[in-house]
Design an enzyme around this catalytic site. Sequence first.
Site, short mmCIF file in Angstrom:
data_model
loop_
_atom_site.label_atom_id
_atom_site.label_comp_id
_atom_site.label_asym_id
_atom_site.label_seq_id
_atom_site.Cartn_x
_atom_site.Cartn_y
_atom_site.Cartn_z
CB CYS A 2 -2.44 89.70 -19.49
SG CYS A 2 -2.54 87.96 -19.08
NE ARG A 27 -6.77 93.20 -22.23
CZ ARG A 27 -6.60 93.13 -23.53
NH1 ARG A 27 -6.99 94.13 -24.28
NH2 ARG A 27 -6.07 92.08 -24.10
CD1 TRP A 74 -7.01 84.84 -17.25
CD2 TRP A 74 -8.15 86.20 -15.90
NE1 TRP A 74 -8.14 84.19 -16.89
CE2 TRP A 74 -8.87 84.99 -16.06
CE3 TRP A 74 -8.68 87.20 -15.10
CZ2 TRP A 74 -10.10 84.77 -15.43
CZ3 TRP A 74 -9.91 86.96 -14.49
CH2 TRP A 74 -10.58 85.77 -14.65
CG ASN A 100 -0.95 89.97 -22.80
OD1 ASN A 100 -0.65 89.98 -21.61
ND2 ASN A 100 -1.58 90.96 -23.39
N GLY A 101 -0.37 85.49 -23.28
CA GLY A 101 -0.43 84.25 -24.06
C GLY A 101 0.07 83.06 -23.25
CD GLU A 486 -26.15 78.58 -21.03
OE1 GLU A 486 -26.61 78.33 -19.88
OE2 GLU A 486 -25.52 79.62 -21.28
CE LYS A 490 -25.76 83.02 -21.21
NZ LYS A 490 -25.75 82.04 -20.23
CD GLU A 493 -27.87 84.85 -17.82
OE1 GLU A 493 -27.52 85.17 -16.68
OE2 GLU A 493 -27.27 83.99 -18.47
CG HIS A 509 -45.15 62.51 -20.64
ND1 HIS A 509 -45.91 61.35 -20.71
CD2 HIS A 509 -44.02 62.23 -21.33
CE1 HIS A 509 -45.25 60.41 -21.36
NE2 HIS A 509 -44.09 60.92 -21.74
CE LYS A 608 -18.97 86.45 -15.61
NZ LYS A 608 -19.76 85.73 -16.65
C1 AGP Z 1 -24.94 82.39 -16.47
O1 AGP Z 1 -25.06 83.20 -17.61
C2 AGP Z 1 -25.11 83.18 -15.17
N1 AGP Z 1 -24.18 84.23 -15.11
C3 AGP Z 1 -25.09 82.25 -13.96
O2 AGP Z 1 -26.02 81.21 -14.16
C4 AGP Z 1 -23.71 81.61 -13.67
O3 AGP Z 1 -23.43 80.63 -14.63
C5 AGP Z 1 -23.79 80.94 -12.28
O4 AGP Z 1 -24.04 81.95 -11.33
C6 AGP Z 1 -22.50 80.20 -11.93
O5 AGP Z 1 -21.41 81.10 -11.87
P1 AGP Z 1 -19.92 80.48 -11.80
O6 AGP Z 1 -19.70 79.75 -13.07
O7 AGP Z 1 -19.03 81.66 -11.62
O8 AGP Z 1 -19.89 79.54 -10.62
#
Ligand code: AGP
Length: 613
Positions: A2, A27, A74, A100-101, A486, A490, A493, A509, A608
């Site tokens: 926050c 933030r 937040w 905050n906290g 994962e 990373k 993307e 395989h 995002k």
């Molecule tokens: C992950 O780095 C990406 N930003 C993307 O895969 C993300 O995890 C996915 O779109 C799910 O988003 P969410 O956790 O907000 O549902």
Amino acid sequence: MCGIVGYIGPQDATPIILNGLKRLEYRGYDSAGLAVLNGDRIEIRRDAGKLSRLAELVNGSPISGSPGIGHTRWATHGAPSARNAHPHLGASGRVVVVHNGIVENFLELKDELTAEGTQFNSDTDTETIVHLVEHHQAAGLDLTEAARRTFNQILGAHGIVLLSADEPDKIVCARIGNAGGVVIGLGENENFIASDIPAILEHTRKVIFLESRQMAVITKEAVRIETLEGLPVQPEVHTIAWDAVSAEKGEYRHFMQKEIHEQVRALTDTLAGRVDFNDGRIRLPELNLTPELAKRIRRIYITACGTAAYAGMVGKTLIEKIARVPVEVVIGSEFRYSDPIIDEDTVVLAISQSGETADTLAAMEEGRKKGAVLWSIVNAIGSQAMRMADGYISMQTGPEIGVASTKAFTAPLVDQYMLAILLADLRGTIDDATRRALVADLRLVPDLVSRTLNSEPEIERVALKLKDIHSCLYLGRGINMPIAYEGALKLKEISYIHAEGYPAGEMKHGPIALIDEDMPVLCLTPKDPWHEKMISQIQQAKARGGVVIAVATEGDELVEGLADHILWVPETPWMLSPVVTVIPLQILAYHIAAIRGLDVDQPRNLAKSVTVE
Ligand code: AGP
């Protein structure tokens, strides 16, 4: 985290607070408010929503005066709403607080205050602070001493700012632990307070950073700093050279790097108030998991997208291993087309940072339609995935700005570990000693993550060697297989390099045909039950000329003798190992993308939160 802004001096506090909060918008927040002393009255304007909504309120019903305090929230306890927005006023209407906290012991404090007849007007933990201050003032203490007494009573990490209509010449603030900073800006016949530098940089570059367990009594002429125990502190005054924008990321170049390093705080927060290390029990009150429900659950579907789905894959191993409940992970975009087998003893658990991902929400709706119990693990309080669920776990990491998810990946790993223990405990499928041992391991997490983050310089050197690769294989087994997926995501993307996560055991395989000197192979080889299998995987890749980068446990000489590059992690209980093994992969991807000069926080084509199908 926050945002906090405070002002004391001859100017009208309202515009200073509004402009300062605007500087902290990055933030992330879901409600905003401010309070100013107008003559002898504290006036408050606050609501859910963005600062534009707060500005509307102020324009519609102007307030002016000084001192004043403001806040962007937040949500952690209590959904985003006017009644839960800060500032919070005490019963007397004479004292107001922003915070905050997380007050980790707020339930017991609230019970004590309620028993004395205190009326609570919000669902927040913050409100306990202002009622406690008034409780001590009623016993004859002034604002400073009443605040000090309160600061010593509340548990957890905090940034707190208070003002009182009965002592209009001062503002009292404190920092306890690390819930975001408390910065005091020194002006001429005026002083400023903020949770972060950008909010006050236009007024002054001379600042004092409160350290943990310090409080300050601020008038327009002077700033007095003491420890919470009352010992005087001679503060260091810093002059800030940064411009406002770069200050928003602090010492980091990108939000993603900042959020990678925030994982110690984020994981501490996701554990806060949920783990009782004395009796070795887990408390997840918002999950609404009763012993009756725990005993009748026969299957859990975990549904999510992208990084969140990989967190769910780790959760499958944890819940099946600890609670012995069958778990199936189905990505959100497939779930509603898979005609899932669901009845009232089925749980659909959604994992989502934003809580607004269309595919994940659609999966939840499918579960609801078929009569499942709906749970969610969500970061954005008040989001749809939280509101739709019968029970939820808040990740409590604070807002995640970088598109590439980092702290909102590791937090649900720990949240699912806690869920598995609670489920096993209520089903009676775990003995006391085992449960206590699993809970005790959680205490190690923040320090293990902190130690892993310290290896960033070595990882950056490996990134320099890999910056021109065109593809990369990520291989893992068992609980670390999802970390291969994962890690590959990373890299893909944010650096736009093709990368593929694959079950290591499947390489023979077919995909092993890909390996040659131009195809680097990243092998997740921590000391876990699959360690020996991964050793042979490294040998198979080396035998075909592959360059091997291994994530390995400190001191593992066997891997050190085989791999070309090593990303070291500390020895970790295997069920928590994904929390640390993912971190070098986050850092590696970050530095490769940064070295390539790419827009790490806003990669091309990505959003995002994917709120469309
Ligand atoms: C992950 O780095 C990406 N930003 C993307 O895969 C993300 O995890 C996915 O779109 C799910 O988003 P969410 O956790 O907000 O549902």
